[in-house]
Design a protein around this motif. Structure first.
Motif, PDB file in Angstrom:
ATOM      1  N   THR A 110       0.841  -1.196   0.000  1.00 14.34           N
ATOM      2  CA  THR A 110       0.000   0.000   0.000  1.00 14.34           C
ATOM      3  C   THR A 110       0.880   1.252   0.000  1.00 14.34           C
ATOM      4  O   THR A 110       1.774   1.378   0.842  1.00 14.34           O
ATOM      5  N   SER A 111       0.624   2.168  -0.932  1.00 15.27           N
ATOM      6  CA  SER A 111       1.407   3.396  -1.004  1.00 15.27           C
ATOM      7  C   SER A 111       1.088   4.299   0.181  1.00 15.27           C
ATOM      8  O   SER A 111      -0.077   4.477   0.555  1.00 15.27           O
ATOM      9  N   VAL A 112       2.128   4.891   0.775  1.00 13.60           N
ATOM     10  CA  VAL A 112       1.988   5.791   1.914  1.00 13.60           C
ATOM     11  C   VAL A 112       2.442   7.185   1.488  1.00 13.60           C
ATOM     12  O   VAL A 112       3.492   7.333   0.852  1.00 13.60           O
ATOM     13  N   SER A 113       1.678   8.193   1.843  1.00  8.66           N
ATOM     14  CA  SER A 113       2.041   9.566   1.513  1.00  8.66           C
ATOM     15  C   SER A 113       3.394   9.930   2.136  1.00  8.66           C
ATOM     16  O   SER A 113       3.642   9.633   3.310  1.00  8.66           O
ATOM     17  N   SER A 114       4.272  10.565   1.358  1.00 10.52           N
ATOM     18  CA  SER A 114       5.617  10.849   1.853  1.00 10.52           C
ATOM     19  C   SER A 114       6.158  12.120   1.221  1.00 10.52           C
ATOM     20  O   SER A 114       5.631  12.613   0.214  1.00 10.52           O
ATOM     21  N   VAL A 174      15.825   4.971   5.634  1.00 10.36           N
ATOM     22  CA  VAL A 174      15.251   5.530   6.866  1.00 10.36           C
ATOM     23  C   VAL A 174      13.937   6.218   6.540  1.00 10.36           C
ATOM     24  O   VAL A 174      13.834   6.945   5.551  1.00 10.36           O
ATOM     25  N   LEU A 175      12.938   5.987   7.395  1.00 11.16           N
ATOM     26  CA  LEU A 175      11.689   6.742   7.351  1.00 11.16           C
ATOM     27  C   LEU A 175      11.599   7.547   8.643  1.00 11.16           C
ATOM     28  O   LEU A 175      11.641   6.969   9.729  1.00 11.16           O
ATOM     29  N   ILE A 176      11.489   8.873   8.525  1.00  8.52           N
ATOM     30  CA  ILE A 176      11.375   9.741   9.705  1.00  8.52           C
ATOM     31  C   ILE A 176       9.979  10.333   9.727  1.00  8.52           C
ATOM     32  O   ILE A 176       9.551  10.964   8.758  1.00  8.52           O
ATOM     33  N   PHE A 177       9.251  10.127  10.838  1.00 11.21           N
ATOM     34  CA  PHE A 177       7.897  10.680  10.906  1.00 11.21           C
ATOM     35  C   PHE A 177       7.834  11.855  11.864  1.00 11.21           C
ATOM     36  O   PHE A 177       8.615  11.966  12.814  1.00 11.21           O
ATOM     37  N   PRO A 181       1.276  17.278  14.281  1.00 14.56           N
ATOM     38  CA  PRO A 181       0.357  17.037  13.153  1.00 14.56           C
ATOM     39  C   PRO A 181       0.868  17.637  11.850  1.00 14.56           C
ATOM     40  O   PRO A 181       1.532  18.671  11.836  1.00 14.56           O
ATOM     41  N   GLY A 182       0.544  16.970  10.750  1.00 14.83           N
ATOM     42  CA  GLY A 182       0.885  17.489   9.436  1.00 14.83           C
ATOM     43  C   GLY A 182       2.105  16.845   8.828  1.00 14.83           C
ATOM     44  O   GLY A 182       2.751  15.985   9.429  1.00 14.83           O
ATOM     45  N   ALA A 183       2.406  17.290   7.619  1.00 16.87           N
ATOM     46  CA  ALA A 183       3.541  16.758   6.885  1.00 16.87           C
ATOM     47  C   ALA A 183       4.844  17.268   7.473  1.00 16.87           C
ATOM     48  O   ALA A 183       4.883  18.261   8.209  1.00 16.87           O
ATOM     49  N   ALA A 198      16.593   8.643   2.746  1.00 14.98           N
ATOM     50  CA  ALA A 198      15.720   9.012   3.867  1.00 14.98           C
ATOM     51  C   ALA A 198      14.491   9.730   3.334  1.00 14.98           C
ATOM     52  O   ALA A 198      14.594  10.594   2.461  1.00 14.98           O
ATOM     53  N   ILE A 199      13.325   9.374   3.883  1.00 14.95           N
ATOM     54  CA  ILE A 199      12.046   9.933   3.444  1.00 14.95           C
ATOM     55  C   ILE A 199      11.238  10.332   4.670  1.00 14.95           C
ATOM     56  O   ILE A 199      11.321   9.705   5.721  1.00 14.95           O
ATOM     57  N   ALA A 200      10.433  11.398   4.519  1.00 18.10           N
ATOM     58  CA  ALA A 200       9.625  11.918   5.621  1.00 18.10           C
ATOM     59  C   ALA A 200       8.187  11.416   5.534  1.00 18.10           C
ATOM     60  O   ALA A 200       7.610  11.328   4.446  1.00 18.10           O
ATOM     61  N   LEU A 201       7.605  11.094   6.705  1.00 16.16           N
ATOM     62  CA  LEU A 201       6.206  10.684   6.819  1.00 16.16           C
ATOM     63  C   LEU A 201       5.476  11.622   7.761  1.00 16.16           C
ATOM     64  O   LEU A 201       6.092  12.297   8.591  1.00 16.16           O
ATOM     65  N   SER A 202       4.173  11.656   7.664  1.00 14.46           N
ATOM     66  CA  SER A 202       3.361  12.453   8.585  1.00 14.46           C
ATOM     67  C   SER A 202       3.336  11.803   9.962  1.00 14.46           C
ATOM     68  O   SER A 202       3.667  10.610  10.121  1.00 14.46           O
TER      69      SER A 202
END
Length: 459
Positions: A110-114, A174-177, A181-183, A198-202
């Motif tokens: 499943t694709s996740v917004s990033s 790496v995924l950093i959330f 709240p928010g992006a 490295a990618i950012a998540l909400s």
């Protein structure tokens, strides 16, 4: 940038060449009347509709440094200066810019917004997702993440430290959330060969993944970062020069009037800083046929928004002789917004100089007394550090549309444009007109006037 306040200082004193002190009631004196007559040679020729028209054209699209739209602006500005008889030069300079990548995250098909994180390397990775809390060295202690993807929460340490800790533990990505709240919009600060993608998540997506992992679920993920990296780009300054029209009486001095023509991504930049450019173009037109004994230069700078790159490049191009000959630099930045505060003069060290003195005197004569304060963050800064008297003219506090898509032509005040053009024009002409005594002989009135506090500042 975060909004900050400054400590107000005394308004700059006028020169005895104009009025003996900065009091409007004294403008009836013979000296003041004489100076106002010279002011009128400039202010009565200013056509604010010309300024407004130039801003409209320049703000038809964002003018990000190094892009085709900035080059279009450069050509327009150069042509306008040249049409008024100025000797023009387009001065190129190169800079490095980060190209944001395309990013993607898939969790359990499943694709996740990033969002991308600046300076992340390109790469693709697939593997087991592991929650490593804040990603500190202690959080990684005893963990082998070889071939795995680290899920890390924002906070406590920098993004770069989190990614380097994950890389040292063997993580392939790496995924950093976010921790709010928010992006999340983040940066690793600079390129580093030890980084992994490295990618950012909400916050919402990251916390859900973290909760599932802590509940014992096995989760796999795929990370993709493509097309990012450092690119060398070219921006330009536009330089327009008017040599003294009366060479026999030439002072061997130089006056510079500046503004920056670039804008931030997504912002039309009507006020920031097509307004300063528009006023510069009109003052250049007005002064093109005026008798002068001083060299007059109008310069519009590129890549101001990336760290004053254009103005530093221009100052670096000046010989020591030229630097010694420049008696003042007038920088106009964001001088037309209807929603901003009053016009203020800023110097880098908070001290008055010939630019603030002359401009304060001109302000009193034209009906707009000015205060001055301490502030950097515009193109007057490189001139100051080169030993050149310089000041920034800007409305303070700045408008709420600063650096947004709402910085558009409909927010521009013709009255504020005219006010700035009159003050700067009168002050500059005081220096360059042929019958002004040498500036080094001018005496500053001993009692400058203190005005009401101004609170605000560049954001």
């Amino acid at each position: 940038m975060k909004k900050k306040s400054f400590v107000p200082l005394l308004v700059a004193a006028s020169l005895t060449l104009g009025i003996p002190a900065a009091y409007a009631k004294e403008t009836h004196t013979p000296a003041a009347q004489s100076q106002q007559a010279f002011d009128n040679k400039i202010v009565k020729r200013i056509k604010v509709e010309n300024i407004y028209r130039d801003i409209t054209i320049l703000s038809s699209e964002p003018r990000v440094a190094g892009t085709e739209s900035e080059w279009n602006a450069v050509q327009y500005i150069e042509a306008k200066f040249a049409s008024n008889g100025y000797k023009t030069d387009i001065q190129p300079f190169t800079f490095e810019s980060y190209q944001a990548p395309n990013v993607g995250v898939t969790v359990a098909d499943t694709s996740v917004s990033s969002d991308s994180i600046t300076y992340t390397p390109n790469g693709e990775a697939s593997g087991e997702l592991v929650y490593v809390r804040l990603g500190t060295a202690a959080d990684f202690e005893g963990k082998d993440l070889t071939g795995k993807i680290a899920l890390i929460k924002r906070g406590d340490i920098s993004f770069s430290e989190k990614v380097l800790n994950a890389s040292a533990a063997g993580a392939s990505a790496v995924l950093i959330f976010n921790n709010s709240p928010g992006a999340l919009s983040g940066t690793l600060g600079a390129p580093n060969n030890d980084f992994v993608p490295a990618i950012a998540l909400s916050q919402a997506d990251g916390e859900k993944l973290a909760a599932d992992l802590e509940a014992g679920q096995a989760i796999s993920a795929t990370v993709s970062v493509t097309g990012g990296g450092i690119q060398e780009k070219t921006s330009h300054n536009v330089v327009a020069v008017k040599e003294p029209s009366q060479q026999k009486k030439a002072t061997n001095q130089i006056v510079i009037v500046g503004a920056h023509h670039d804008s931030v991504p997504g912002a039309p930049g009507a006020n920031d800083d097509a307004s300063g450019v528009g006023v510069s173009l009109e003052l250049a037109r007005v002064m093109s046929n005026m008798p002068t004994d001083t060299e007059l230069r109008f310069v519009t700078f590129g890549a101001e928004e990336l760290g004053l790159l254009g103005s530093y490049a221009y100052v670096d191009s000046l010989s020591q002789d030229e630097r010694d000959r420049v008696v003042g630099m007038f920088q106009m930045d964001m001088v037309g917004s209807r929603d901003a505060g009053e016009l203020v003069m800023f110097t880098v060290d908070g001290q008055k100089n010939i630019v603030t003195d002359l401009s304060a005197a001109a302000g009193v004569r034209t009906g707009t007394p000015l205060t001055y304060g301490q502030e950097g963050r515009s193109d007057h800064v490189p001139f100051h550090y080169a030993g050149i008297p310089a000041a920034l003219f800007i409305h303070d506090p700045v408008e709420p549309w600063y650096h947004t898509p709402e910085d558009s032509i409909d927010k521009i005040s013709k009255e504020k444009l005219h006010e700035t053009a009159e003050i700067v024009g009168a002050a500059v002409y005081h220096i360059v007109r042929p019958d002004t005594p040498a500036l080094e002989k001018a005496k500053v009135a001993p009692k400058p006037v203190e005005y009401e506090k101004v609170v605000g500042g560049l954001q």
